[in-house]
Enzyme design. Structure first.
Site: not given
Length: 250
Positions: A135, A148
């Site tokens: 990401s 995350y």
């Protein structure tokens, strides 16, 4: 090197980015095993070239058995796409250890287990590609999502280390780092951001749009195109890289 006839293994292949990559690889002639925790979801999207198998990436025995069964059915895995993951933000002071461990187990442990088991058969062949779906949070901190962010940084570290281990071989390891992609995860995040920030859904969605430098959501097919390129001719010298797809410089 054509990928026609090669066995690709894609985790989280029932929806979103994983499904887009699976379909793109199948369109190039690959035999694609798609996995996820809900078999019914996988069966709904399964089509020619896509073979559904239920698997929880957090479960070592299940990953080992599923990969082994897929290899028996479709041959050695030569394209491994570690895509399965959870995307959820939570502030540090609101985060339990269970929340932390579950996300680590899914996003990072799950990728490690998947790659390890796929490499067992891939190393018996003369060519292979490993692609991790990290990401943009893997290359910079994402506000409100420390857990995350940590998992996606870890995924890039794993990818880079493996590329060094296999330097000079016919196996490459790369991470794709998308910004906000138009998938069901964005819809869930819209609700989550709205509730946490006390704003309406449109304002919450706008926050994600603004986070992408070109101010729009990214289509899953854009990520899939990058994955196909990493498996195709001319990519053999690309390894240990983070391919950022976020509409501009981070």
């Amino acid at each position: 090197m054509s990928i026609a006839g090669k066995h690709a293994f894609v985790t989280g292949g029932g929806t979103g980015i994983g499904l887009a990559i699976a379909r793109a690889l199948a369109a190039e002639g690959a035999k694609v095993t798609i996995t996820g925790r809900r078999l019914e979801v996988l069966q709904e999207v399964a089509s020619e070239g896509l073979f559904p198998m239920a698997m929880d990436v957090r479960d070592e025995d299940e990953v080992r058995a599923t990969v082994a069964a897929a290899v028996t059915a479709r041959g050695p895995v030569q394209i491994c796409v570690a895509n399965a993951g959870i995307a959820e933000g939570k502030a540090l002071h609101k985060m339990s250890l269970d929340f932390w461990r579950n996300m680590m187990a899914t996003n990072l442990d799950g990728a490690f287990l998947t790659i390890r088991e796929c490499m067992d058969s891939m190393r018996q062949t003369d060519w292979g590609r490993v692609i991790t779906i990290s990401s943009i949070a893997g290359v910079r901190g994402l506000k409100g999502a420390p857990c995350y962010t940590a998992t996606k940084h870890g995924l890039i570290g794993l990818t880079r280390a493996l590329s060094e281990d296999y330097l000079g071989s016919t196996f490459t390891f790369n991470a794709i780092c998308p910004g906000y992609v138009d998938t069901p995860i964005v819809e869930r995040n819209t609700v989550s951001i709205s509730e946490r920030a006390g704003i309406d859904a449109e304002a919450a969605r706008q926050i994600m749009l603004e986070a992408n430098r070109h101010k729009r959501l990214i289509a899953p097919e854009e990520i899939a195109a990058a994955a196909v390129w990493l498996c195709g001719p001319g990519s053999q010298s690309v390894s240990g890289q983070c391919i950022e797809i976020a509409g501009g410089q981070t």
